[in-house]
Motif scaffolding. Sequence first.
Motif, PDB file in Angstrom:
ATOM      1  N   ASP A   1      61.396  28.155  43.087  1.00 54.23           N
ATOM      2  CA  ASP A   1      62.238  27.385  43.987  1.00 54.23           C
ATOM      3  C   ASP A   1      62.090  25.905  43.619  1.00 54.23           C
ATOM      4  O   ASP A   1      61.044  25.486  43.142  1.00 54.23           O
ATOM      5  CB  ASP A   1      61.775  27.647  45.432  1.00 54.23           C
TER       6      ASP A   1
ATOM      7  N   ASP B   1      58.723  28.388  49.253  1.00 60.46           N
ATOM      8  CA  ASP B   1      58.012  27.989  50.471  1.00 60.46           C
ATOM      9  C   ASP B   1      58.599  28.630  51.725  1.00 60.46           C
ATOM     10  O   ASP B   1      57.956  28.639  52.766  1.00 60.46           O
ATOM     11  CB  ASP B   1      57.981  26.464  50.613  1.00 60.46           C
TER      12      ASP B   1
ATOM     13  N   MET C   1      62.865  23.047  45.770  1.00 58.67           N
ATOM     14  CA  MET C   1      62.368  22.214  46.860  1.00 58.67           C
ATOM     15  C   MET C   1      61.090  22.822  47.403  1.00 58.67           C
ATOM     16  O   MET C   1      61.134  23.802  48.141  1.00 58.67           O
ATOM     17  CB  MET C   1      63.416  22.140  47.978  1.00 58.67           C
TER      18      MET C   1
HETATM   19 CA    CA Z   1      62.254  25.517  49.301  1.00 60.67          CA
END
Ligand code: CA
Length: 230
Positions: free
Chosen positions: A55, A12, A57
Amino acid sequence: MEETHTILVVEDEATLREALVYNLNKEGYAVSQASTGLQALALARTLAPDVIILDLMLPELDGLSVCRSLRREPATADCSILILTARGGELDKIIGLETGADDYLTKPFSLGELLARVRALLRRTRSSAPRDTLEAGNLVLDLIARRATRNGAELALKPKEFSLLAELMRHRGAVLSRDLLLSHVWGQDFFGDDRTVDVHVRWLREKIEDDPAHPVHIQTVRGLGYRFEA
Ligand code: CA
Protein backbone atom coordinates in the motif's frame (compact mmCIF):
# COMPACT_ATOMS: atom_id res chain seq x y z
CA MET A 1 6.69 -31.22 -4.12
CA GLU A 2 5.53 -27.84 -5.33
CA GLU A 3 7.33 -24.84 -3.88
CA THR A 4 5.38 -22.59 -1.52
CA HIS A 5 5.50 -18.95 -2.53
CA THR A 6 5.82 -16.31 0.15
CA ILE A 7 3.83 -13.10 0.04
CA LEU A 8 4.10 -10.06 2.28
CA VAL A 9 0.96 -7.94 2.56
CA VAL A 10 1.64 -4.34 3.62
CA GLU A 11 -1.55 -2.45 4.36
CA ASP A 12 -2.53 -0.30 7.33
CA GLU A 13 -6.26 -0.71 6.80
CA ALA A 14 -6.94 -3.75 8.99
CA THR A 15 -10.10 -4.97 7.24
CA LEU A 16 -8.48 -4.97 3.82
CA ARG A 17 -5.23 -6.43 5.13
CA GLU A 18 -7.01 -9.28 6.87
CA ALA A 19 -9.14 -10.02 3.81
CA LEU A 20 -6.02 -10.17 1.63
CA VAL A 21 -4.15 -12.39 4.09
CA TYR A 22 -7.12 -14.72 4.39
CA ASN A 23 -7.65 -15.09 0.66
CA LEU A 24 -3.98 -15.43 -0.24
CA ASN A 25 -3.62 -18.06 2.47
CA LYS A 26 -6.55 -19.91 0.95
CA GLU A 27 -4.76 -19.87 -2.41
CA GLY A 28 -1.90 -21.77 -0.79
CA TYR A 29 0.60 -18.94 -0.33
CA ALA A 30 2.62 -18.42 2.84
CA VAL A 31 1.50 -14.95 3.89
CA SER A 32 3.02 -12.42 6.29
CA GLN A 33 1.60 -9.04 7.07
CA ALA A 34 2.76 -5.59 8.08
CA SER A 35 0.73 -2.49 8.88
CA THR A 36 3.45 0.18 8.78
CA GLY A 37 6.30 1.04 6.44
CA LEU A 38 9.00 0.26 9.00
CA GLN A 39 7.45 -3.10 9.87
CA ALA A 40 7.31 -3.85 6.15
CA LEU A 41 11.02 -3.14 5.69
CA ALA A 42 12.03 -5.27 8.66
CA LEU A 43 9.89 -8.22 7.59
CA ALA A 44 10.89 -7.99 3.94
CA ARG A 45 14.58 -8.13 4.91
CA THR A 46 14.20 -11.32 6.92
CA LEU A 47 11.66 -13.05 4.66
CA ALA A 48 12.77 -11.96 1.19
CA PRO A 49 9.23 -12.79 -0.01
CA ASP A 50 8.48 -13.62 -3.63
CA VAL A 51 5.84 -10.91 -3.83
CA ILE A 52 5.25 -7.81 -1.73
CA ILE A 53 1.78 -6.27 -1.94
CA LEU A 54 2.48 -2.72 -0.89
CA ASP A 55 0.00 0.00 0.00
CA LEU A 56 1.29 3.53 -0.67
CA MET A 57 -0.26 5.49 2.18
CA LEU A 58 1.28 3.96 5.30
CA PRO A 59 2.16 5.21 8.76
CA GLU A 60 5.83 5.76 9.74
CA LEU A 61 7.23 5.41 6.24
CA ASP A 62 5.25 5.69 3.00
CA GLY A 63 5.05 2.89 0.45
CA LEU A 64 7.22 4.61 -2.16
CA SER A 65 10.09 5.00 0.31
CA VAL A 66 9.67 1.37 1.30
CA CYS A 67 9.79 0.39 -2.37
CA ARG A 68 12.97 2.39 -3.01
CA SER A 69 14.73 0.91 0.02
CA LEU A 70 13.75 -2.63 -0.94
CA ARG A 71 15.15 -2.18 -4.43
CA ARG A 72 18.47 -0.91 -3.09
CA GLU A 73 19.06 -3.87 -0.77
CA PRO A 74 20.49 -7.11 -2.19
CA ALA A 75 18.22 -9.32 -0.03
CA THR A 76 15.06 -7.79 -1.43
CA ALA A 77 16.15 -6.44 -4.82
CA ASP A 78 14.55 -9.39 -6.62
CA CYS A 79 11.20 -9.38 -4.77
CA SER A 80 8.25 -8.56 -7.02
CA ILE A 81 6.42 -5.49 -5.76
CA LEU A 82 2.74 -4.87 -6.45
CA ILE A 83 1.67 -1.40 -5.36
CA LEU A 84 -1.84 -0.73 -4.07
CA THR A 85 -3.11 2.78 -3.93
CA ALA A 86 -6.32 4.68 -3.49
CA ARG A 87 -4.92 7.54 -5.49
CA GLY A 88 -5.57 7.07 -9.18
CA GLY A 89 -4.05 8.95 -12.07
CA GLU A 90 -1.06 8.67 -14.32
CA LEU A 91 1.31 10.56 -12.08
CA ASP A 92 1.10 8.01 -9.32
CA LYS A 93 1.47 5.25 -11.85
CA ILE A 94 4.68 6.73 -13.20
CA ILE A 95 6.08 7.44 -9.75
CA GLY A 96 5.27 3.92 -8.67
CA LEU A 97 6.90 2.23 -11.61
CA GLU A 98 9.96 4.49 -11.57
CA THR A 99 10.50 3.56 -7.97
CA GLY A 100 10.93 -0.04 -9.00
CA ALA A 101 7.45 -1.47 -8.53
CA ASP A 102 6.59 -4.34 -10.86
CA ASP A 103 2.88 -3.71 -11.04
CA TYR A 104 0.22 -1.35 -9.86
CA LEU A 105 -3.39 -1.73 -8.74
CA THR A 106 -5.78 1.10 -7.92
CA LYS A 107 -8.30 0.72 -5.11
CA PRO A 108 -11.00 -0.44 -5.19
CA PHE A 109 -9.96 -3.63 -6.98
CA SER A 110 -11.49 -7.07 -7.20
CA LEU A 111 -9.97 -10.01 -5.40
CA GLY A 112 -9.86 -11.91 -8.70
CA GLU A 113 -7.80 -9.16 -10.30
CA LEU A 114 -5.36 -9.06 -7.42
CA LEU A 115 -4.86 -12.84 -7.48
CA ALA A 116 -4.31 -12.75 -11.25
CA ARG A 117 -1.65 -10.06 -10.85
CA VAL A 118 0.08 -12.03 -8.11
CA ARG A 119 0.14 -15.16 -10.26
CA ALA A 120 1.57 -13.17 -13.16
CA LEU A 121 4.32 -11.77 -10.95
CA LEU A 122 5.17 -15.24 -9.64
CA ARG A 123 5.51 -16.57 -13.18
CA ARG A 124 8.07 -13.86 -13.84
CA THR A 125 9.99 -14.50 -10.65
CA ARG A 126 13.40 -15.87 -11.37
CA SER A 127 13.73 -19.28 -9.84
CA SER A 128 16.61 -19.33 -7.41
CA ALA A 129 18.85 -22.32 -6.90
CA PRO A 130 17.45 -24.66 -4.25
CA ARG A 131 19.16 -24.32 -0.91
CA ASP A 132 20.77 -27.36 0.67
CA THR A 133 20.86 -26.13 4.26
CA LEU A 134 18.52 -24.10 6.43
CA GLU A 135 19.79 -22.29 9.51
CA ALA A 136 17.98 -20.48 12.29
CA GLY A 137 19.69 -19.66 15.55
CA ASN A 138 21.03 -22.90 17.00
CA LEU A 139 19.19 -25.08 14.46
CA VAL A 140 20.73 -26.36 11.22
CA LEU A 141 18.93 -28.56 8.72
CA ASP A 142 20.90 -30.39 6.05
CA LEU A 143 18.27 -30.85 3.34
CA ILE A 144 20.38 -33.26 1.29
CA ALA A 145 21.30 -35.68 4.10
CA ARG A 146 18.01 -34.85 5.89
CA ARG A 147 19.82 -34.40 9.18
CA ALA A 148 19.00 -31.81 11.80
CA THR A 149 21.27 -30.48 14.53
CA ARG A 150 20.65 -28.25 17.52
CA ASN A 151 23.71 -26.60 19.09
CA GLY A 152 25.73 -29.03 16.98
CA ALA A 153 24.05 -32.12 18.46
CA GLU A 154 22.05 -34.30 16.11
CA LEU A 155 18.29 -34.32 16.59
CA ALA A 156 16.35 -37.56 16.20
CA LEU A 157 13.55 -36.38 13.92
CA LYS A 158 11.08 -38.63 12.18
CA PRO A 159 10.77 -38.01 8.41
CA LYS A 160 7.55 -36.00 8.72
CA GLU A 161 8.93 -33.98 11.62
CA PHE A 162 11.94 -33.11 9.51
CA SER A 163 9.79 -32.09 6.52
CA LEU A 164 7.48 -30.02 8.71
CA LEU A 165 10.37 -28.22 10.38
CA ALA A 166 11.98 -27.56 6.99
CA GLU A 167 8.74 -26.15 5.60
CA LEU A 168 8.35 -23.85 8.62
CA MET A 169 11.99 -22.70 8.54
CA ARG A 170 11.89 -22.07 4.80
CA HIS A 171 9.11 -19.55 5.41
CA ARG A 172 10.26 -18.14 8.72
CA GLY A 173 8.21 -15.19 9.89
CA ALA A 174 5.25 -16.20 7.74
CA VAL A 175 2.07 -17.78 9.04
CA LEU A 176 1.48 -21.19 7.48
CA SER A 177 -2.04 -22.57 7.76
CA ARG A 178 -2.63 -26.15 8.85
CA ASP A 179 -4.19 -26.87 5.44
CA LEU A 180 -1.10 -25.59 3.67
CA LEU A 181 1.21 -27.61 5.91
CA LEU A 182 -0.90 -30.73 5.40
CA SER A 183 -0.80 -30.46 1.63
CA HIS A 184 2.90 -29.56 1.44
CA VAL A 185 4.28 -31.93 4.06
CA TRP A 186 1.84 -34.82 3.89
CA GLY A 187 0.70 -34.42 0.28
CA GLN A 188 -2.61 -33.65 -1.38
CA ASP A 189 -3.90 -37.21 -1.11
CA PHE A 190 -3.31 -37.55 2.63
CA PHE A 191 -6.52 -38.05 4.57
CA GLY A 192 -5.60 -36.45 7.84
CA ASP A 193 -6.95 -33.49 9.69
CA ASP A 194 -5.57 -30.45 11.46
CA ARG A 195 -4.72 -32.52 14.52
CA THR A 196 -2.06 -34.34 12.51
CA VAL A 197 -0.22 -31.04 12.17
CA ASP A 198 -0.80 -30.09 15.82
CA VAL A 199 0.55 -33.41 17.09
CA HIS A 200 3.69 -33.15 14.97
CA VAL A 201 4.22 -29.56 16.09
CA ARG A 202 4.01 -30.73 19.70
CA TRP A 203 6.61 -33.44 19.08
CA LEU A 204 8.87 -30.96 17.30
CA ARG A 205 8.61 -28.48 20.14
CA GLU A 206 9.74 -31.13 22.57
CA LYS A 207 12.86 -31.63 20.46
CA ILE A 208 13.79 -28.09 19.45
CA GLU A 209 12.47 -25.76 22.16
CA ASP A 210 14.20 -25.00 25.47
CA ASP A 211 10.77 -24.91 27.07
CA PRO A 212 8.14 -26.70 24.95
CA ALA A 213 5.37 -25.10 27.01
CA HIS A 214 6.60 -21.64 25.97
CA PRO A 215 7.87 -22.15 22.42
CA VAL A 216 9.98 -19.46 20.79
CA HIS A 217 10.62 -21.16 17.44
CA ILE A 218 7.27 -22.64 16.46
CA GLN A 219 4.59 -20.20 17.49
CA THR A 220 0.87 -20.79 17.36
CA VAL A 221 -1.02 -18.04 15.56
CA ARG A 222 -4.53 -18.38 16.85
CA GLY A 223 -7.10 -19.10 14.16
CA LEU A 224 -4.48 -19.08 11.39
CA GLY A 225 -1.75 -21.67 11.89
CA TYR A 226 1.92 -21.70 12.82
CA ARG A 227 4.85 -19.37 12.37
CA PHE A 228 8.55 -20.12 12.72
CA GLU A 229 10.78 -17.53 14.38
CA ALA A 230 14.57 -17.76 14.62
CA1 CA B 1 -3.20 2.98 3.56
